[in-house]
Scaffold this motif. Structure first.
Motif, PDB file in Angstrom:
ATOM      1  N   GLY A 149      -4.060   5.093  37.410  1.00 15.18           N
ATOM      2  CA  GLY A 149      -3.373   4.292  38.563  1.00 15.18           C
ATOM      3  C   GLY A 149      -2.496   5.111  39.462  1.00 15.18           C
ATOM      4  O   GLY A 149      -2.367   4.752  40.627  1.00 15.18           O
ATOM      5  N   PHE A 150      -1.967   6.165  38.820  1.00 17.18           N
ATOM      6  CA  PHE A 150      -0.938   7.133  39.350  1.00 17.18           C
ATOM      7  C   PHE A 150      -1.774   8.377  39.937  1.00 17.18           C
ATOM      8  O   PHE A 150      -1.519   8.779  41.155  1.00 17.18           O
ATOM      9  CB  PHE A 150       0.125   7.651  38.522  1.00 17.18           C
ATOM     10  CG  PHE A 150       0.978   6.629  38.123  1.00 17.18           C
ATOM     11  CD1 PHE A 150       2.059   6.396  39.108  1.00 17.18           C
ATOM     12  CD2 PHE A 150       0.654   5.854  36.912  1.00 17.18           C
ATOM     13  CE1 PHE A 150       3.184   5.229  38.360  1.00 17.18           C
ATOM     14  CE2 PHE A 150       1.644   4.609  36.430  1.00 17.18           C
ATOM     15  CZ  PHE A 150       2.844   4.614  37.255  1.00 17.18           C
ATOM     16  N   PHE A 151      -2.562   8.802  39.269  1.00 17.39           N
ATOM     17  CA  PHE A 151      -3.107  10.218  39.369  1.00 17.39           C
ATOM     18  C   PHE A 151      -4.714  10.205  39.713  1.00 17.39           C
ATOM     19  O   PHE A 151      -5.292  11.345  39.820  1.00 17.39           O
ATOM     20  CB  PHE A 151      -2.858  11.258  38.443  1.00 17.39           C
ATOM     21  CG  PHE A 151      -1.326  11.353  38.177  1.00 17.39           C
ATOM     22  CD1 PHE A 151      -0.523  11.953  39.323  1.00 17.39           C
ATOM     23  CD2 PHE A 151      -0.758  11.027  37.229  1.00 17.39           C
ATOM     24  CE1 PHE A 151       0.903  11.917  39.204  1.00 17.39           C
ATOM     25  CE2 PHE A 151       0.612  10.895  37.060  1.00 17.39           C
ATOM     26  CZ  PHE A 151       1.358  11.461  37.962  1.00 17.39           C
ATOM     27  N   GLY A 152      -5.318   9.116  39.644  1.00 20.06           N
ATOM     28  CA  GLY A 152      -6.814   9.081  39.861  1.00 20.06           C
ATOM     29  C   GLY A 152      -7.623   9.230  38.429  1.00 20.06           C
ATOM     30  O   GLY A 152      -7.022   9.379  37.313  1.00 20.06           O
ATOM     31  N   GLN A 153      -8.887   9.212  38.561  1.00 20.04           N
ATOM     32  CA  GLN A 153      -9.792   8.910  37.369  1.00 20.04           C
ATOM     33  C   GLN A 153      -9.593  10.438  36.649  1.00 20.04           C
ATOM     34  O   GLN A 153      -9.591  11.794  37.162  1.00 20.04           O
ATOM     35  CB  GLN A 153     -11.307   9.075  38.072  1.00 20.04           C
ATOM     36  CG  GLN A 153     -11.904   8.192  37.100  1.00 20.04           C
ATOM     37  CD  GLN A 153     -13.315   7.867  37.480  1.00 20.04           C
ATOM     38  OE1 GLN A 153     -13.734   8.425  38.686  1.00 20.04           O
ATOM     39  NE2 GLN A 153     -14.221   7.409  36.642  1.00 20.04           N
ATOM     40  N   MET A 154      -9.786  10.209  35.460  1.00 23.04           N
ATOM     41  CA  MET A 154      -9.658  11.467  34.257  1.00 23.04           C
ATOM     42  C   MET A 154     -11.035  12.079  34.277  1.00 23.04           C
ATOM     43  O   MET A 154     -11.916  11.493  34.170  1.00 23.04           O
ATOM     44  CB  MET A 154      -8.991  10.926  32.917  1.00 23.04           C
ATOM     45  CG  MET A 154      -7.826  10.448  32.978  1.00 23.04           C
ATOM     46  SD  MET A 154      -7.273  10.576  31.205  1.00 23.04           S
ATOM     47  CE  MET A 154      -5.725   9.551  31.683  1.00 23.04           C
ATOM     48  N   ASP A 155     -11.180  13.260  34.150  1.00 24.20           N
ATOM     49  CA  ASP A 155     -12.186  14.162  33.836  1.00 24.20           C
ATOM     50  C   ASP A 155     -12.184  15.162  32.772  1.00 24.20           C
ATOM     51  O   ASP A 155     -11.277  16.069  32.591  1.00 24.20           O
ATOM     52  CB  ASP A 155     -12.428  15.004  35.025  1.00 24.20           C
ATOM     53  CG  ASP A 155     -13.598  15.860  35.079  1.00 24.20           C
ATOM     54  OD1 ASP A 155     -14.540  15.552  33.985  1.00 24.20           O
ATOM     55  OD2 ASP A 155     -13.802  16.891  36.042  1.00 24.20           O
ATOM     56  N   PHE A 156     -12.508  14.344  31.317  1.00 25.69           N
ATOM     57  CA  PHE A 156     -12.219  15.039  30.202  1.00 25.69           C
ATOM     58  C   PHE A 156     -12.545  16.564  30.123  1.00 25.69           C
ATOM     59  O   PHE A 156     -13.782  16.861  30.616  1.00 25.69           O
ATOM     60  CB  PHE A 156     -12.735  14.164  29.149  1.00 25.69           C
ATOM     61  CG  PHE A 156     -12.000  12.886  29.148  1.00 25.69           C
ATOM     62  CD1 PHE A 156     -10.721  12.561  28.755  1.00 25.69           C
ATOM     63  CD2 PHE A 156     -12.630  11.694  29.584  1.00 25.69           C
ATOM     64  CE1 PHE A 156     -10.036  11.595  28.881  1.00 25.69           C
ATOM     65  CE2 PHE A 156     -11.991  10.450  29.686  1.00 25.69           C
ATOM     66  CZ  PHE A 156     -10.697  10.399  29.503  1.00 25.69           C
ATOM     67  N   GLY A 157     -11.741  17.251  29.610  1.00 21.40           N
ATOM     68  CA  GLY A 157     -11.927  18.991  29.617  1.00 21.40           C
ATOM     69  C   GLY A 157     -11.523  19.504  30.535  1.00 21.40           C
ATOM     70  O   GLY A 157     -11.876  20.695  30.712  1.00 21.40           O
ATOM     71  N   SER A 158     -11.102  19.074  31.965  1.00 19.56           N
ATOM     72  CA  SER A 158     -10.946  19.694  32.886  1.00 19.56           C
ATOM     73  C   SER A 158      -9.695  20.188  33.468  1.00 19.56           C
ATOM     74  O   SER A 158      -9.540  20.995  34.172  1.00 19.56           O
ATOM     75  CB  SER A 158     -11.058  18.475  34.151  1.00 19.56           C
ATOM     76  OG  SER A 158     -10.108  17.633  34.281  1.00 19.56           O
ATOM     77  N   THR A 159      -8.801  20.087  32.396  1.00 19.82           N
ATOM     78  CA  THR A 159      -7.228  20.636  32.525  1.00 19.82           C
ATOM     79  C   THR A 159      -7.314  22.034  32.142  1.00 19.82           C
ATOM     80  O   THR A 159      -8.012  22.585  31.056  1.00 19.82           O
ATOM     81  CB  THR A 159      -6.307  20.123  31.551  1.00 19.82           C
ATOM     82  OG1 THR A 159      -6.118  18.758  31.964  1.00 19.82           O
ATOM     83  CG2 THR A 159      -5.004  20.714  31.569  1.00 19.82           C
ATOM     84  N   VAL A 160      -7.079  22.982  33.345  1.00 19.32           N
ATOM     85  CA  VAL A 160      -6.893  24.323  33.230  1.00 19.32           C
ATOM     86  C   VAL A 160      -5.370  25.033  33.306  1.00 19.32           C
ATOM     87  O   VAL A 160      -4.862  24.062  33.709  1.00 19.32           O
ATOM     88  CB  VAL A 160      -7.776  24.932  34.409  1.00 19.32           C
ATOM     89  CG1 VAL A 160      -9.282  24.568  34.231  1.00 19.32           C
ATOM     90  CG2 VAL A 160      -7.258  24.551  35.531  1.00 19.32           C
TER      91      VAL A 160
END
Ligand SMILES: [Zn+2]
Ligand SMILES: [Zn+2]
Length: 226
Positions: free
Chosen positions: A145-156
């Protein structure tokens, strides 16, 4: 954006007079108010991760400052928004600190809401790390709700752009901090400006903004013929 409860939460901190802590559960929630409801899952399964998010969002970073002259080890970021005069009421005499230390403390200052937003953003990023646990549905929807949809494994890593694994937090428990909170501009503490970085990448960036850092690296590569 999600409407929040925002009721005042009483605590016994001596800094309560500066900022009233607030509840960040959805408006009209059942049960007790909670300042960090989005960290509940981590508090149950991996307290050190929750503690790190909370600490990095709300406290100034603690250098290995030991003497009184070197300043407080860690302090709430919003306390550092107070004037020297006001800080004296809390037993902090800035005039006793070296100018470099004062500047460091002052540039880490941030208001309460910005700190909460940083905590939300970091939590959203942690769940998207490789090997991270799945968030409970309620927490996932809340953060999205704050930052948009999560995309798992996407954090770099904000610096080198390689993926960051949640497993690096486990190394931290053995006294080796491999993941650090990173600021694209080291003098801004808000949701847009924060992310995670490998420890060595964060150290390499130093006090530079990321833009200045890349420019510096580019120059080095050019001059060295790479
Ligand atoms: Zn509440
Ligand atoms: Zn990196």
């Amino acid at each position: 954006m999600l409407k929040l409860c925002l009721k005042t939460i009483n605590s016994r901190s001596k800094y309560d007079g500066i900022v009233q802590k607030r509840c960040h559960l959805p408006h009209g929630h059942k049960g007790r108010c909670d300042e960090f409801p989005f960290l509940r899952h981590f508090y149950e399964m991996d307290k050190s991760v929750a503690d790190k998010i909370k600490r990095d969002s709300t406290m100034t970073t603690g250098a290995a400052w030991k003497s009184e002259d070197a300043g407080p080890n860690r302090i709430l970021r919003w306390v550092m928004l107070l004037s020297d005069e006001e800080l004296k009421n809390f037993g902090l005499d800035m005039s006793k600190l070296k100018p470099g230390i004062i500047a460091k403390l002052r540039e880490k200052a941030a208001d309460y809401d910005s700190c909460i937003e940083v905590a939300l953003k970091l939590t959203w990023l942690v769940y998207q790390m490789e090997d991270a646990p799945q968030p409970p549905r309620a927490i996932r929807e809340y953060l999205e709700g704050f930052f948009g949809q999560m995309d798992f494994g996407s954090t770099v890593c904000e610096v080198c752009k390689l993926p960051i694994s949640f497993k690096l937090f486990e190394l931290a428990q053995r006294g080796k901090a491999e993941i650090e909170t990173c600021h694209k501009n080291p003098r801004l503490h808000n949701a847009e400006n924060v992310g995670f970085a490998h420890r060595e990448c964060n150290i390499a960036q130093g006090a530079k903004t990321l833009d200045d850092f890349y420019e510096w690296i580019e120059g080095i590569l050019e001059r060295s013929g790479h």
